[in-house]
Write a protein that holds these residues in place. Structure first.
Motif, PDB file in Angstrom:
ATOM      1  N   SER A   1      42.166 -19.942 -30.787  1.00  0.00           N
ATOM      2  CA  SER A   1      42.858 -21.098 -31.364  1.00  0.00           C
ATOM      3  C   SER A   1      42.714 -21.124 -32.880  1.00  0.00           C
ATOM      4  O   SER A   1      43.680 -21.407 -33.607  1.00  0.00           O
ATOM      5  CB  SER A   1      42.308 -22.396 -30.763  1.00  0.00           C
TER       6      SER A   1
ATOM      7  N   TYR B   1      41.791 -31.366 -19.855  1.00  0.00           N
ATOM      8  CA  TYR B   1      42.803 -30.340 -20.115  1.00  0.00           C
ATOM      9  C   TYR B   1      42.782 -29.802 -21.533  1.00  0.00           C
ATOM     10  O   TYR B   1      43.707 -29.110 -21.931  1.00  0.00           O
ATOM     11  CB  TYR B   1      44.200 -30.892 -19.799  1.00  0.00           C
ATOM     12  N   GLY B   2      41.776 -30.087 -22.306  1.00  0.00           N
ATOM     13  CA  GLY B   2      41.793 -29.510 -23.641  1.00  0.00           C
ATOM     14  C   GLY B   2      40.766 -30.097 -24.570  1.00  0.00           C
ATOM     15  O   GLY B   2      40.046 -31.037 -24.254  1.00  0.00           O
ATOM     16  N   THR B   3      40.731 -29.484 -25.761  1.00  0.00           N
ATOM     17  CA  THR B   3      39.853 -29.911 -26.839  1.00  0.00           C
ATOM     18  C   THR B   3      40.708 -30.335 -28.020  1.00  0.00           C
ATOM     19  O   THR B   3      41.749 -29.738 -28.287  1.00  0.00           O
ATOM     20  CB  THR B   3      38.925 -28.752 -27.259  1.00  0.00           C
TER      21      THR B   3
ATOM     22  N   LYS C   1      45.548 -30.647 -30.396  1.00  0.00           N
ATOM     23  CA  LYS C   1      45.031 -30.531 -29.038  1.00  0.00           C
ATOM     24  C   LYS C   1      45.219 -29.106 -28.569  1.00  0.00           C
ATOM     25  O   LYS C   1      46.329 -28.564 -28.598  1.00  0.00           O
ATOM     26  CB  LYS C   1      45.766 -31.501 -28.104  1.00  0.00           C
ATOM     27  N   ILE C   2      44.134 -28.490 -28.156  1.00  0.00           N
ATOM     28  CA  ILE C   2      44.137 -27.077 -27.747  1.00  0.00           C
ATOM     29  C   ILE C   2      43.915 -27.016 -26.242  1.00  0.00           C
ATOM     30  O   ILE C   2      42.912 -27.522 -25.725  1.00  0.00           O
ATOM     31  CB  ILE C   2      43.028 -26.297 -28.472  1.00  0.00           C
ATOM     32  N   ILE C   3      44.852 -26.398 -25.520  1.00  0.00           N
ATOM     33  CA  ILE C   3      44.746 -26.299 -24.063  1.00  0.00           C
ATOM     34  C   ILE C   3      44.679 -24.822 -23.705  1.00  0.00           C
ATOM     35  O   ILE C   3      45.656 -24.091 -23.854  1.00  0.00           O
ATOM     36  CB  ILE C   3      45.949 -26.946 -23.373  1.00  0.00           C
TER      37      ILE C   3
ATOM     38  N   SER D   1      43.094 -23.201 -18.681  1.00  0.00           N
ATOM     39  CA  SER D   1      43.596 -23.960 -17.534  1.00  0.00           C
ATOM     40  C   SER D   1      44.690 -23.162 -16.836  1.00  0.00           C
ATOM     41  O   SER D   1      45.260 -22.235 -17.410  1.00  0.00           O
ATOM     42  CB  SER D   1      44.165 -25.307 -17.992  1.00  0.00           C
TER      43      SER D   1
ATOM     44  N   ILE E   1      49.023 -26.143 -18.272  1.00  0.00           N
ATOM     45  CA  ILE E   1      49.305 -25.980 -19.702  1.00  0.00           C
ATOM     46  C   ILE E   1      50.754 -26.333 -19.994  1.00  0.00           C
ATOM     47  O   ILE E   1      51.066 -27.067 -20.941  1.00  0.00           O
ATOM     48  CB  ILE E   1      48.989 -24.543 -20.166  1.00  0.00           C
TER      49      ILE E   1
END
Length: 407
Positions: free
Chosen positions: A41, A61-63, A79-81, A84, A89
């Motif tokens: 990312s 579902y993410g950071t 937001k990084i997904i 998953s 996604i």
């Protein structure tokens, strides 16, 4: 409310720099090659022209991290997904992409959703090597949106009212009871809210309703009115002696701790006393001829549990109920807090969603942030609603500000 500590979050955002990011030059057939030892990312965002900031939060579902546009120095949230399943996604990215394209169709409701500038799925891989000449390709979702601020603690406890509980620093196993002192100062000044609390307590006893089906509504109205009148007139100086007979049927020994303000304790006692007087009129026969101690105890404990639920009832449900569980609750038609100006706009929004069958799922305080520029509460987890359906709701243009903006 003092918002000075949030000044760093207020950013003049240039949408053009977001919507047309620099083209990545390190791609082969749409697949980005990540240098060895580099976080995927971070590498992709740096190629897009952003500096990596600090971690803001993480969910199922993410950071979410903060990023800075290298050219304009504007700050955003990303937001990084990743990691998953691909359908998850795609669903998340498509929800945010739909909001980009249809935000204006939400009308006045758009203030409840974040300003999203970029939402795409990128494909990345690692450099080929003798061991792995054709390394696998992975998907990563990147969603860039406005940078929002955490909710003030008072909003989380008073309005999102986490069922009377809040999470401590050690996570979900560290539960602490919320002190409603600030909320109670306003709660017990509103006569209609007090009446709602007293009536809700009696209405919550299913056993009482079963035993008195013909005059149950009369009992609810009479008991509620008498209890509130005594509360407002201050006619409770000798309440402890008067409530002794009724309280002996209450199983919960820590009821005073569960209702942690004097006003809430007094109103509950008055409600219980007036119910006891109604069921056992002085000089008359009991309303229920075959009433025994077991039935009385069950009724009074149902009344207590119902009053407790009404007292800590959240505006935004799905957080913590009075028992400390994380069961999901539906958005409520009304709330004892609905008279509060800070809550009115969001309650109206929730009711609007519910009327057309759009129900929030797994709603909790962590899914909401605040926009510092206008002090509005913002839904940041778009998986809670079907945005595709939300844009089709006729806008009644009746939403109101959550907070009055302080100049």
């Amino acid at each position: 409310m003092n918002l000075s500590k949030w000044n760093s979050f207020i950013v003049e955002q240039d949408e053009t720099t977001i919507m047309d990011p620099p083209q990545n030059t390190n791609q082969r057939d749409g697949v980005i090659t990540i240098p060895s030892g580099k976080e995927p990312s971070n590498a992709i965002l740096e190629e897009m022209g952003y500096e990596i900031g600090k971690k803001l939060g993480a969910g199922k579902y993410g950071t979410v991290i903060s990023i800075i546009d290298q050219e304009t120095k504007n700050q955003f949230a990303c937001k990084i997904i990743m990691g998953s399943p691909i359908p998850d996604i795609k669903r998340e990215v498509n929800n945010y992409k739909f909001l980009i394209e249809n935000r204006d169709k939400l009308g006045t409701r758009k203030k409840y959703f974040p300003k999203v500038f970029y939402s795409e799925i990128k494909k990345y891989s690692w450099p080929s090597s003798e061991i792995s000449p054709n390394p696998p390709v992975y998907d990563i979702g990147l969603i860039i949106m406005e940078l929002l601020a955490p909710l003030p603690k008072r909003v989380k406890t008073d309005l999102l009212a986490t069922g009377g509980m809040e999470t401590g620093p050690r996570g979900r196993f560290d539960r602490r009871r919320v002190n409603f002192t600030t909320r109670d100062k306003r709660l017990f000044k509103n006569h209609s809210v007090i009446f709602d609390l007293a009536k809700s307590a009696v209405q919550g006893s299913q056993l009482l309703q079963n035993l008195t089906p013909n005059n149950f509504n009369q009992i609810v109205d009479t008991v509620g009115r008498n209890a509130v009148n005594r509360f407002l007139k201050g006619q409770y100086q000798d309440i402890d002696g008067e409530a002794y007979e009724a309280l002996q049927f209450i199983v919960s020994e820590d009821w005073r701790q569960l209702l942690n303000s004097r006003q809430s304790q007094v109103l509950f006692l008055l409600t219980l006393v007036e119910l006891h007087k109604y069921l056992y009129p002085e000089g008359g026969e009991p309303v229920v001829a075959f009433m025994n101690d077991t039935l009385v105890g069950n009724i009074y404990n149902q009344v207590f549990e119902s009053y407790l639920r009404a007292y800590v009832r959240p505006v935004i449900p799905g957080t913590m109920d009075s028992g400390g569980s994380t069961r999901i609750m539906e958005p409520q038609d009304s709330s004892s807090l609905e008279q509060f100006p800070e809550a009115a706009g969001f309650i109206r929004f929730m009711q609007d969603m519910k009327q057309i069958g759009i129900m929030g799922r797994d709603m909790h305080a962590g899914n909401f942030l605040m926009r510092p520029s206008d002090n509005e509460i913002v839904v940041v987890d778009l998986g809670l609603f079907k945005i595709q359906d939300a844009v089709q709701i006729p806008d009644n243009k009746e939403t109101i500000p959550i907070f009055e903006r302080k100049q």
